[in-house]
Write an enzyme that holds these catalytic residues in place. Structure first.
Site, PDB file in Angstrom:
ATOM      1  N   GLY A 160       0.828  -1.205   0.000  1.00  0.00           N
ATOM      2  CA  GLY A 160       0.000   0.000   0.000  1.00  0.00           C
ATOM      3  C   GLY A 160       0.859   1.251   0.000  1.00  0.00           C
ATOM      4  N   TYR A 178      -3.300   6.119   6.178  1.00  0.00           N
ATOM      5  CA  TYR A 178      -3.174   7.324   5.356  1.00  0.00           C
ATOM      6  C   TYR A 178      -2.589   8.481   6.166  1.00  0.00           C
ATOM      7  CZ  TYR A 178      -6.244   4.840   2.090  1.00  0.00           C
ATOM      8  OH  TYR A 178      -6.795   3.927   1.236  1.00  0.00           O
TER       9      TYR A 178
END
Length: 164
Positions: free
Chosen positions: A102, A136
């Site tokens: 990711g 994030y």
């Protein structure tokens, strides 16, 4: 190409469409949104590789199998008077989560945004997906609390278009 422990991130090619569609369905299952899933190989191919592509994609390949993807496109900021990069989907199969894949996707997309002189790189996250929000934020992103997605679809879209 980006290599993360025997996994390669590369631009999607037409031969990836079937595997990408299967991964997209996995994402719809994870997000509990399969009732909205209407994607087909033909529509996806047209969106990515047709006469007027509306999106681009990166895929992650591990041992000859696609295990993740990122679909993105350009949007535009009037305030910046520059285009931005919008990440529609980022999906990594559960077995490879935590592997750095990711992070590699986000870094690759950020590099594309910088290379294309984008003013920003944005995406949405479901409010219940705390693991993604934490990831994030750790990567330097800001989750904007004051903004909400506004959507007109299906019958409402047709009514709006007709002026009804």
């Amino acid at each position: 190409m980006t290599n993360t422990t025997n996994t390669t991130i590369r631009a999607a090619i037409p031969a990836d469409i079937g595997a990408m569609l299967a991964l997209m369905h996995e994402l719809a299952e994870f997000e509990k949104l399969t009732h909205l899933f209407e994607a087909t190989e033909g529509n996806l191919h047209d969106a990515l590789f047709g006469a007027r592509p509306s999106a681009e994609a990166l895929v992650a390949e591990h041992d000859g199998h696609l295990v993740g993807y990122a679909v993105f496109f350009h949007n535009f900021s009037t305030f910046l008077s520059r285009r931005g990069l919008y990440l529609e989907d980022l999906y990594v199969q559960p077995a490879l989560r935590g592997s750095g894949l990711g992070t590699a996707f986000l870094r690759r997309l950020a590099a594309i945004a910088v290379e294309r002189r984008c003013g920003r790189f944005e995406w949405s996250v479901l409010d219940w997906n705390q693991r993604a929000i934490d990831f994030y934020t750790k990567m330097g992103a800001t989750v904007l609390p004051d903004w909400r997605i506004v959507r007109v679809a299906d019958d409402a879209l047709l009514k709006l278009a007709d002026g009804a």
